[in-house]
Design a protein around this motif. Structure first.
Motif, PDB file in Angstrom:
ATOM      1  N   GLN A   8      -2.572 -53.927 187.660  1.00  0.00           N
ATOM      2  CA  GLN A   8      -2.287 -54.118 188.989  1.00  0.00           C
ATOM      3  C   GLN A   8      -3.476 -54.416 189.813  1.00  0.00           C
ATOM      4  O   GLN A   8      -3.511 -54.647 190.908  1.00  0.00           O
ATOM      5  N   TYR A   9      -4.813 -53.979 189.130  1.00  0.00           N
ATOM      6  CA  TYR A   9      -5.929 -54.053 189.614  1.00  0.00           C
ATOM      7  C   TYR A   9      -6.906 -54.823 189.399  1.00  0.00           C
ATOM      8  O   TYR A   9      -7.003 -55.315 188.356  1.00  0.00           O
ATOM      9  N   PRO A  10      -8.227 -55.267 190.062  1.00  0.00           N
ATOM     10  CA  PRO A  10      -9.191 -56.065 189.283  1.00  0.00           C
ATOM     11  C   PRO A  10     -10.003 -55.292 188.426  1.00  0.00           C
ATOM     12  O   PRO A  10     -11.421 -55.353 188.616  1.00  0.00           O
ATOM     13  N   VAL A  11      -9.446 -54.679 187.515  1.00  0.00           N
ATOM     14  CA  VAL A  11     -10.186 -54.062 186.521  1.00  0.00           C
ATOM     15  C   VAL A  11     -10.303 -55.044 185.264  1.00  0.00           C
ATOM     16  O   VAL A  11      -9.172 -55.603 184.809  1.00  0.00           O
ATOM     17  N   LEU A  12     -11.444 -55.137 184.563  1.00  0.00           N
ATOM     18  CA  LEU A  12     -11.396 -55.929 183.246  1.00  0.00           C
ATOM     19  C   LEU A  12     -10.775 -54.902 182.143  1.00  0.00           C
ATOM     20  O   LEU A  12     -11.403 -53.891 182.016  1.00  0.00           O
ATOM     21  N   TYR A  13      -9.544 -55.333 181.500  1.00  0.00           N
ATOM     22  CA  TYR A  13      -9.148 -54.557 180.556  1.00  0.00           C
ATOM     23  C   TYR A  13      -8.747 -55.337 179.438  1.00  0.00           C
ATOM     24  O   TYR A  13      -8.204 -56.342 179.551  1.00  0.00           O
TER      25      TYR A  13
ATOM     26  N   PHE B 116      -0.552 -47.421 180.323  1.00  0.00           N
ATOM     27  CA  PHE B 116      -1.754 -47.755 181.228  1.00  0.00           C
ATOM     28  C   PHE B 116      -2.272 -49.130 181.114  1.00  0.00           C
ATOM     29  O   PHE B 116      -2.582 -49.483 182.239  1.00  0.00           O
ATOM     30  N   ALA B 117      -2.027 -49.963 179.973  1.00  0.00           N
ATOM     31  CA  ALA B 117      -2.372 -51.572 180.172  1.00  0.00           C
ATOM     32  C   ALA B 117      -1.536 -51.940 181.505  1.00  0.00           C
ATOM     33  O   ALA B 117      -2.176 -52.955 182.424  1.00  0.00           O
TER      34      ALA B 117
END
Length: 104
Positions: free
Chosen positions: A83-88, A77-78
């Motif tokens: 690949q996307y502009p998500v804060l993780y 998942f990480a």
């Protein structure tokens, strides 16, 4: 050592007070009383997700205690979300969580 549940609760409270909307996510499947199976979030989905009130930026947090390690499905998942502009990120404390969700 604090439990992941306690860390998660502390993080949810701090984020809620700090200008964020946060949701606890349950992954996996459950069986209803009448025998139906309901699929929740997929395995590996982070423990918490939400958004910043200031700009709507979405975040996902995997909560671990001091000794906790990511499972293979959480690592996948990480890699995917990267690949996307998500804060993780992986948060082991309120301070970790705040640093992740306040990134630019």
């Amino acid at each position: 050592m604090e439990s992941e549940h306690k860390i998660q609760t502390d993080i949810m409270l701090a984020l809620s007070k700090g200008g964020f909307t946060v949701f606890r996510s349950n992954a996996g499947k459950i069986r209803t009383e009448d025998g139906r199976t309901i699929v929740l979030f997929p395995q590996g989905f982070p423990d918490l997700c939400g958004f910043r009130h200031t700009d709507g930026r979405f975040f996902c947090l995997e909560i671990k205690n001091a000794k906790g390690r990511l499972r293979p499905d959480q690592k996948l998942f990480a890699k995917f979300i990267g690949q996307y502009p998500v804060l993780y990120g992986v948060a082991r404390s309120v301070e970790d969580a705040m640093a992740i969700v306040k990134e630019d």
